[in-house]
Motif scaffolding. Structure first.
Motif, PDB file in Angstrom:
ATOM      1  N   ILE A 231       5.355 -16.477  -0.785  1.00  0.00           N
ATOM      2  CA  ILE A 231       4.453 -15.960  -1.812  1.00  0.00           C
ATOM      3  C   ILE A 231       3.265 -15.250  -1.165  1.00  0.00           C
ATOM      4  N   ALA A 232       2.684 -15.895  -0.151  1.00  0.00           N
ATOM      5  CA  ALA A 232       1.532 -15.298   0.530  1.00  0.00           C
ATOM      6  C   ALA A 232       1.914 -13.979   1.192  1.00  0.00           C
ATOM      7  N   ASP A 233       3.079 -13.942   1.816  1.00  0.00           N
ATOM      8  CA  ASP A 233       3.521 -12.713   2.482  1.00  0.00           C
ATOM      9  C   ASP A 233       3.767 -11.603   1.456  1.00  0.00           C
ATOM     10  N   ALA A 234       4.354 -11.955   0.306  1.00  0.00           N
ATOM     11  CA  ALA A 234       4.623 -10.948  -0.722  1.00  0.00           C
ATOM     12  C   ALA A 234       3.326 -10.349  -1.249  1.00  0.00           C
ATOM     13  N   ARG A 235       2.343 -11.188  -1.492  1.00  0.00           N
ATOM     14  CA  ARG A 235       1.055 -10.685  -1.976  1.00  0.00           C
ATOM     15  C   ARG A 235       0.396  -9.761  -0.949  1.00  0.00           C
ATOM     16  N   ALA A 236       0.443 -10.175   0.310  1.00  0.00           N
ATOM     17  CA  ALA A 236      -0.175  -9.369   1.361  1.00  0.00           C
ATOM     18  C   ALA A 236       0.548  -8.040   1.529  1.00  0.00           C
ATOM     19  N   LEU A 237       1.872  -8.067   1.429  1.00  0.00           N
ATOM     20  CA  LEU A 237       2.652  -6.840   1.566  1.00  0.00           C
ATOM     21  C   LEU A 237       2.310  -5.858   0.450  1.00  0.00           C
ATOM     22  N   ILE A 238       2.240  -6.334  -0.772  1.00  0.00           N
ATOM     23  CA  ILE A 238       1.916  -5.461  -1.904  1.00  0.00           C
ATOM     24  C   ILE A 238       0.521  -4.857  -1.730  1.00  0.00           C
ATOM     25  N   ALA A 239      -0.398  -5.692  -1.291  1.00  0.00           N
ATOM     26  CA  ALA A 239      -1.768  -5.216  -1.107  1.00  0.00           C
ATOM     27  C   ALA A 239      -1.864  -4.176   0.003  1.00  0.00           C
ATOM     28  N   ALA A 240      -1.041  -4.307   1.025  1.00  0.00           N
ATOM     29  CA  ALA A 240      -1.121  -3.412   2.182  1.00  0.00           C
ATOM     30  C   ALA A 240      -0.373  -2.105   1.969  1.00  0.00           C
ATOM     31  N   ALA A 241       0.636  -2.112   1.082  1.00  0.00           N
ATOM     32  CA  ALA A 241       1.487  -0.934   0.911  1.00  0.00           C
ATOM     33  C   ALA A 241       0.706   0.217   0.287  1.00  0.00           C
ATOM     34  N   THR A 242       0.880   1.405   0.865  1.00  0.00           N
ATOM     35  CA  THR A 242       0.202   2.604   0.349  1.00  0.00           C
ATOM     36  C   THR A 242       1.182   3.680  -0.095  1.00  0.00           C
ATOM     37  N   GLY A 243       2.478   3.411   0.033  1.00  0.00           N
ATOM     38  CA  GLY A 243       3.493   4.381  -0.370  1.00  0.00           C
ATOM     39  C   GLY A 243       4.240   4.946   0.810  1.00  0.00           C
ATOM     40  N   GLY A 244       5.553   5.158   0.622  1.00  0.00           N
ATOM     41  CA  GLY A 244       6.378   5.692   1.708  1.00  0.00           C
ATOM     42  C   GLY A 244       6.659   4.636   2.757  1.00  0.00           C
ATOM     43  N   ALA A 245       7.309   5.043   3.832  1.00  0.00           N
ATOM     44  CA  ALA A 245       7.627   4.137   4.933  1.00  0.00           C
ATOM     45  C   ALA A 245       6.398   3.947   5.803  1.00  0.00           C
ATOM     46  N   GLU A 246       6.106   2.690   6.125  1.00  0.00           N
ATOM     47  CA  GLU A 246       4.928   2.408   6.943  1.00  0.00           C
ATOM     48  C   GLU A 246       5.108   1.088   7.676  1.00  0.00           C
ATOM     49  N   ARG A 247       4.262   0.864   8.666  1.00  0.00           N
ATOM     50  CA  ARG A 247       4.314  -0.338   9.479  1.00  0.00           C
ATOM     51  C   ARG A 247       3.486  -1.437   8.816  1.00  0.00           C
TER      52      ARG A 247
END
Length: 279
Positions: A231-247
């Protein structure tokens, strides 16, 4: 088009001939209660069990989904089961030993309510994709006890010997956009074994597990729900994503991973949602 809530993590089978078990189920934390008219009921008790199941779903199970498992096609009880379940308040019907799309379609039309098809034989496994695509089918349930018997596996065999069949059921369910529920675990006093099998089932892609005892509910619910770390990883991933492929955290992510994270959070919240089954 059929609509339903998120796939159940726990689907508890109960004999429809056992009024005490039915009453207790109204307070149990099961996502889906399946009242069984088939294997769990003696032949002499079938008619009374049918009446009891219809009365039980009419009373309801609170927020829990309720299903009735029919006797198999070709059995003497099947015609009366279909008539009774079709006019009942059950959310779903469960068909044992589904083996062909044409017969499953006929059952679905006769019932007029969402159908969960049990895949319990080699013919059923080979036809699973076609069965999952039948309009009216809401999910597939792996019938692992009968599947092991019809595959002629030795009693000492484990789940590994059914891995191809189990993965085929999941693949069929995903292709048909329907639920995939894992089979039952027979050893009632083996909590560690149940937990391990639930983890394996989730890793294979099953949405939840069918169960035969209330004592199995908590273990299965935990195993098929996301962990706190997930759950924590999913929340962090959504927050970090800005669109397109990224690290992100040393791995590459894209829109697909964001969608997966959102689905995981929805599962964690255990909210009511709408999913579409069939076409």
């Amino acid at each position: 088009m059929i609509t339903a809530r998120l796939a159940p993590r726990t689907a508890l089978f109960l004999p429809a001939s056992n009024p005490r078990a039915i009453e207790k189920a109204r307070e149990l934390p099961a996502d889906l209660v399946i009242l069984d008219l088939e294997d769990a009921v003696k032949d002499a008790d079938k008619a009374q069990a049918r009446l009891a199941a219809v009365a039980a779903v009419a009373e309801g199970f609170g927020s829990r989904l309720a299903a009735i498992r029919l006797n198999g096609i070709g059995s003497g009880e099947y015609p009366e089961d279909v008539a009774a379940v079709a006019s009942s308040a059950a959310d779903f019907a469960v068909l044992p030993k589904a083996e062909g799309a044409a017969e499953v379609a006929q059952v679905a039309r006769a019932l007029g309510k969402p159908l969960l098809a049990m895949i319990e034989t080699p013919l059923g496994v080979l036809a699973a994709a076609a069965i999952a695509a039948v309009p009216g089918v809401a999910g597939l349930i792996a019938g692992t006890n009968d599947l092991a018997a019809t595959l002629r596996l030795p009693p000492s065999s484990g789940r590994a010997q059914m891995s191809v069949a189990l993965q085929t059921i999941v693949l069929a369910a995903r292709a048909g956009r329907v639920w995939a529920l894992d089979g039952v675990f027979n050893r009632l006093d083996d909590a560690e074994g149940l937990a391990a099998e639930c983890r394996e089932g989730r890793a294979l892609g099953f949405d939840g597990k069918s169960l035969i005892h209330p004592g199995q509910l908590a273990i299965a619910a935990r195993a098929f729900g996301p962990s706190e770390a997930e759950i924590a990883d999913a929340r962090a991933l959504i927050a970090a994503a800005t669109g397109g492929a990224e690290r992100y955290e040393g791995r590459m992510i894209e829109a697909m991973h964001v969608d997966q994270a959102r689905a995981l959070l929805e599962r964690a919240a255990d909210r009511t949602t709408t999913e579409h089954f069939g076409a």
